[in-house]
Design an enzyme around this catalytic site. Structure first.
Site, mmCIF file in Angstrom:
data_model
loop_
_atom_site.group_PDB
_atom_site.id
_atom_site.type_symbol
_atom_site.label_atom_id
_atom_site.label_comp_id
_atom_site.label_asym_id
_atom_site.label_seq_id
_atom_site.Cartn_x
_atom_site.Cartn_y
_atom_site.Cartn_z
ATOM 1 N N HIS A 178 35.538 -17.648 8.908
ATOM 2 C CA HIS A 178 34.669 -16.969 9.870
ATOM 3 C C HIS A 178 35.469 -16.651 11.139
ATOM 4 O O HIS A 178 36.423 -17.359 11.470
ATOM 5 C CB HIS A 178 33.492 -17.864 10.254
ATOM 6 N N CYS A 187 32.947 -16.418 3.205
ATOM 7 C CA CYS A 187 32.262 -17.685 2.976
ATOM 8 C C CYS A 187 31.311 -17.570 1.778
ATOM 9 O O CYS A 187 31.745 -17.425 0.657
ATOM 10 C CB CYS A 187 31.555 -18.133 4.246
#
Length: 299
Positions: free
Chosen positions: A233, A136
């Site tokens: 994630h 991310c």
């Protein structure tokens, strides 16, 4: 909730005082229960782990605005993987792998790394062949350029670490979605992952091989040599990527892959929640709680 000695009798006078002053019955005392449930903020004790005493040394950068660090919980529980958190160049050392986590502000945390020498240390390790994976915000940092025309984060334009041929442009809209994907990065190709995306900004990586392919056919992330980045994630939760990663890192050190396979993160989490639920049921007047719930429902 009794976090001190776990003995409800010690609290008995205080409970009587509470009932007398409030007129509300106390329905029980839940003792402090040692269950491993994901932490929600950067005050977590796991972020204080600064040494690793397992065959493989994995360094996670402890960014000031670190987010979603529960991504690494499955790695921490693997018998061969030692996960430690570092916040300075001197502490980085020579790990077997470097992980850049998510962050609540990519540009400010990259500036922090740049000022304290950690960025330069990571780039030196990457140049020497150390595997680097950014997730991310960590993935966004690895690119060539970060642009924030709308002032979503820091504003303006900033050079990235230059380890991936990617550019990120921040925008007010936030991506929030659950995904499934198949990893394409050569050491881990074929690993199936289930996770989620939650980030500001879009990242374009011209010409780079993707880290994974989403279930709808879209590419995710980028791979260039020993450096990888992804928006996903929870990518270690299913266990497939964790096993492939551990085996690969062990072989790189000339060690035999671990014979024992770790319990899946999802199964481990369910077991921890079951332990907590059992402690709650054993400690509270559940019949009174059910009666109150029924009264609320019919009220």
């Amino acid at each position: 909730i009794n976090k001190f000695r776990g003995d409800a009798e010690i609290l008995r006078p205080g409970l009587a005082m509470l009932e007398e002053r409030t007129g509300v019955p106390v329905l029980g005392v839940v003792p402090y229960t040692p269950v491993d449930i994901d932490d929600e903020d950067s005050l977590s004790d796991r972020l204080r782990q600064s040494t690793a005493h397992k065959p493989v040394d994995i360094a996670v950068l402890r960014l000031p605005r670190i987010a979603n660090f529960t991504d690494f919980a499955p790695l921490e529980r693997h018998e061969a993987l030692g996960v430690r958190y570092v916040s300075g160049a001197a502490a980085l050392g020579a790990p077997d792998m470097i992980l850049l986590p998510g962050t609540k502000n990519t540009m400010d945390d990259l500036l922090w790394m740049r000022q304290n020498g950690l960025e330069a240390a990571v780039k030196r390790r990457a140049a020497s062949g150390t595997p680097v994976l950014g997730i991310c915000g960590g993935y966004q940092m690895l690119g060539q350029r970060l642009s924030d025309p709308d002032g979503v984060e820091h504003g303006g334009t900033m050079a990235g670490m230059g380890l991936l041929p990617c550019e990120t442009v921040f925008a007010p809209g936030k991506v929030r979605t659950r995904v499934t994907a198949t990893v394409q990065a050569p050491p881990f190709s074929g690993a199936r992952v289930e996770g989620y995306e939650i980030h500001m900004g879009r990242t374009a990586c011209g010409g780079a091989a993707p880290f994974s392919i989403l279930a709808d056919g879209r590419p995710d992330g980028a791979v260039q040599g020993n450096v990888c980045g992804t928006y996903l994630h929870g990518l270690f939760d299913s266990g497939e990527l964790t096993e492939k990663l551990a085996d690969w890192l062990l072989r790189r050190k000339g060690l035999s892959p671990a014979s024992a396979r770790p319990e899946s993160h999802r199964a481990y989490q369910e077991r921890q929640f079951d332990q907590l639920a059992s402690a709650v049921r054993a400690s509270l007047d559940m019949e009174a709680i059910y009666r109150a719930m029924e009264g609320f429902q019919h009220g």
